[in-house]
Design a protein around this motif. Structure first.
Motif, mmCIF file in Angstrom:
data_model
loop_
_atom_site.group_PDB
_atom_site.id
_atom_site.type_symbol
_atom_site.label_atom_id
_atom_site.label_comp_id
_atom_site.label_asym_id
_atom_site.label_seq_id
_atom_site.Cartn_x
_atom_site.Cartn_y
_atom_site.Cartn_z
ATOM 1 N N MET A 12 0.836 -1.201 0.000
ATOM 2 C CA MET A 12 0.000 0.000 0.000
ATOM 3 C C MET A 12 0.871 1.251 0.000
ATOM 4 S SD MET A 12 -3.102 1.117 -0.116
ATOM 5 C CE MET A 12 -4.161 -0.190 0.425
ATOM 6 N N SER A 13 1.925 1.265 0.804
ATOM 7 C CA SER A 13 2.822 2.424 0.859
ATOM 8 C C SER A 13 3.479 2.696 -0.480
ATOM 9 C CB SER A 13 3.909 2.217 1.920
ATOM 10 O OG SER A 13 3.344 2.182 3.191
ATOM 11 N N ILE A 14 3.946 1.648 -1.127
ATOM 12 C CA ILE A 14 4.586 1.798 -2.444
ATOM 13 C C ILE A 14 3.578 2.332 -3.450
ATOM 14 C CG2 ILE A 14 5.583 0.510 -4.381
ATOM 15 C CD1 ILE A 14 6.879 -1.337 -2.213
ATOM 16 N N THR A 15 2.365 1.795 -3.414
ATOM 17 C CA THR A 15 1.317 2.239 -4.342
ATOM 18 C C THR A 15 0.986 3.708 -4.122
ATOM 19 O OG1 THR A 15 0.403 0.004 -4.401
ATOM 20 C CG2 THR A 15 -1.045 1.789 -5.122
ATOM 21 N N VAL A 16 0.809 4.093 -2.866
ATOM 22 C CA VAL A 16 0.500 5.502 -2.563
ATOM 23 C C VAL A 16 1.658 6.399 -2.982
ATOM 24 C CG1 VAL A 16 0.096 7.162 -0.691
ATOM 25 C CG2 VAL A 16 -1.157 4.986 -0.745
ATOM 26 N N ASN A 17 2.882 5.995 -2.704
ATOM 27 C CA ASN A 17 4.050 6.795 -3.114
ATOM 28 C C ASN A 17 4.065 7.005 -4.628
ATOM 29 O OD1 ASN A 17 5.033 7.109 -0.526
ATOM 30 N ND2 ASN A 17 6.452 5.395 -0.675
ATOM 31 N N ASN A 18 3.771 5.959 -5.373
ATOM 32 C CA ASN A 18 3.742 6.073 -6.835
ATOM 33 C C ASN A 18 2.630 7.023 -7.284
ATOM 34 O OD1 ASN A 18 5.907 4.340 -7.188
ATOM 35 N ND2 ASN A 18 4.625 2.534 -7.442
ATOM 36 N N LEU A 19 1.475 6.951 -6.652
ATOM 37 C CA LEU A 19 0.375 7.858 -7.011
ATOM 38 C C LEU A 19 0.723 9.312 -6.692
ATOM 39 C CD1 LEU A 19 -2.649 5.722 -5.755
ATOM 40 C CD2 LEU A 19 -2.092 6.253 -8.135
ATOM 41 N N VAL A 20 1.345 9.534 -5.554
ATOM 42 C CA VAL A 20 1.743 10.895 -5.172
ATOM 43 C C VAL A 20 2.812 11.416 -6.131
ATOM 44 C CG1 VAL A 20 2.882 12.272 -3.373
ATOM 45 C CG2 VAL A 20 1.061 10.656 -2.758
ATOM 46 N N THR A 21 3.804 10.585 -6.441
ATOM 47 C CA THR A 21 4.873 10.975 -7.370
ATOM 48 C C THR A 21 4.305 11.313 -8.753
ATOM 49 O OG1 THR A 21 6.455 9.586 -6.197
ATOM 50 C CG2 THR A 21 7.028 10.220 -8.441
ATOM 51 N N SER A 22 3.263 10.599 -9.154
ATOM 52 C CA SER A 22 2.632 10.831 -10.458
ATOM 53 C C SER A 22 1.597 11.947 -10.420
ATOM 54 C CB SER A 22 1.952 9.544 -10.936
ATOM 55 O OG SER A 22 2.883 8.511 -11.064
ATOM 56 N N ASP A 23 1.476 12.635 -9.297
ATOM 57 C CA ASP A 23 0.513 13.723 -9.103
ATOM 58 C C ASP A 23 -0.936 13.257 -9.300
ATOM 59 O OD1 ASP A 23 -0.140 16.388 -8.411
ATOM 60 O OD2 ASP A 23 -0.423 16.887 -10.539
ATOM 61 N N LEU A 24 -1.213 12.015 -8.918
ATOM 62 C CA LEU A 24 -2.579 11.500 -8.981
ATOM 63 C C LEU A 24 -3.229 11.495 -7.605
ATOM 64 C CD1 LEU A 24 -1.947 8.511 -11.417
ATOM 65 C CD2 LEU A 24 -3.021 10.720 -11.950
ATOM 66 N N TYR A 36 -1.946 11.055 11.879
ATOM 67 C CA TYR A 36 -2.957 10.714 10.886
ATOM 68 C C TYR A 36 -2.710 11.453 9.577
ATOM 69 C CZ TYR A 36 -5.491 8.625 14.727
ATOM 70 O OH TYR A 36 -5.843 7.838 15.786
ATOM 71 N N ILE A 37 -2.792 10.699 8.509
ATOM 72 C CA ILE A 37 -2.593 11.265 7.172
ATOM 73 C C ILE A 37 -3.792 10.886 6.317
ATOM 74 C CG2 ILE A 37 -1.180 11.191 5.079
ATOM 75 C CD1 ILE A 37 1.218 10.571 6.892
ATOM 76 N N THR A 38 -4.330 11.878 5.616
ATOM 77 C CA THR A 38 -5.422 11.629 4.678
ATOM 78 C C THR A 38 -4.836 11.583 3.276
ATOM 79 O OG1 THR A 38 -6.959 12.825 6.097
ATOM 80 C CG2 THR A 38 -7.625 12.489 3.814
ATOM 81 N N ILE A 39 -5.215 10.570 2.535
ATOM 82 C CA ILE A 39 -4.763 10.440 1.147
ATOM 83 C C ILE A 39 -5.981 10.666 0.268
ATOM 84 C CG2 ILE A 39 -3.763 8.895 -0.575
ATOM 85 C CD1 ILE A 39 -2.513 7.428 1.936
ATOM 86 N N SER A 40 -5.859 11.578 -0.687
ATOM 87 C CA SER A 40 -6.982 11.877 -1.579
ATOM 88 C C SER A 40 -6.472 12.079 -3.003
ATOM 89 C CB SER A 40 -7.728 13.124 -1.101
ATOM 90 O OG SER A 40 -6.849 14.231 -1.024
ATOM 91 N N LEU A 41 -7.394 11.959 -3.930
ATOM 92 C CA LEU A 41 -7.033 12.143 -5.334
ATOM 93 C C LEU A 41 -6.861 13.624 -5.647
ATOM 94 C CD1 LEU A 41 -9.472 9.639 -7.086
ATOM 95 C CD2 LEU A 41 -7.033 9.341 -6.634
ATOM 96 N N THR A 42 -5.937 13.915 -6.536
ATOM 97 C CA THR A 42 -5.780 15.267 -7.065
ATOM 98 C C THR A 42 -6.770 15.436 -8.224
ATOM 99 O OG1 THR A 42 -4.130 14.553 -8.658
ATOM 100 C CG2 THR A 42 -3.300 15.294 -6.491
ATOM 101 N N GLY A 43 -6.788 16.593 -8.837
ATOM 102 C CA GLY A 43 -7.631 16.806 -10.014
ATOM 103 C C GLY A 43 -7.301 15.810 -11.114
ATOM 104 N N SER A 44 -6.011 15.597 -11.358
ATOM 105 C CA SER A 44 -5.588 14.610 -12.367
ATOM 106 C C SER A 44 -6.020 13.203 -11.975
ATOM 107 C CB SER A 44 -4.071 14.627 -12.523
ATOM 108 O OG SER A 44 -3.625 15.880 -12.946
ATOM 109 N N GLY A 45 -5.938 12.903 -10.685
ATOM 110 C CA GLY A 45 -6.347 11.595 -10.195
ATOM 111 C C GLY A 45 -7.835 11.357 -10.397
#
Length: 121
Positions: A12-24, A36-45
């Protein structure tokens, strides 16, 4: 139909890191509690998600169209049964909403696609 996967934390961490790096996706730290950290999609995501959802809907519609009319209700009823079982397990999972959303889609199909075919009784 959504397929539910339970992933290891490292995956999950690797997947989230890849999504963040890709600006998704983006990470936001809770100002009240930095643990606590919230993970959400960007506009591109969101755009990518909507594109994938649209393509998957078209894909499953094409499959569903090929099911003989007299078998559609049986298929939908079986899917509904399967999703009820998934819901029982999803109550303890990390993303029960996904299964619930799929169940609602099946309900809509049962209500709309079988009306007037003699299978809606």
């Amino acid at each position: 139909m959504v397929i539910l996967y339970i992933l290891e934390n490292s995956t999950m961490s690797i997947t989230v890191n890849n999504l963040v790096t890709s600006d998704l996706a983006k990470r936001d730290t809770d100002p009240q509690d930095r643990r606590y950290i919230t993970i959400s999609l960007t506009g591109s995501g969101h755009k990518l998600y909507e594109s994938i959802e649209e393509r998957m809907s078209q894909y499953f519609e094409k499959i569903f169209e090929r099911i003989p009319v007299d078998k559609k209700y049986q298929v939908l009823e079986s899917m509904q049964y399967f999703l009820r079982l998934l819901n029982k397990f999803a109550e303890r999972s990390i993303c029960p909403k996904l299964v619930k959303d799929s169940s609602e889609i099946i309900e809509e199909l049962l209500e709309s696609d079988c009306k007037g075919t003699g299978m809606d009784e």
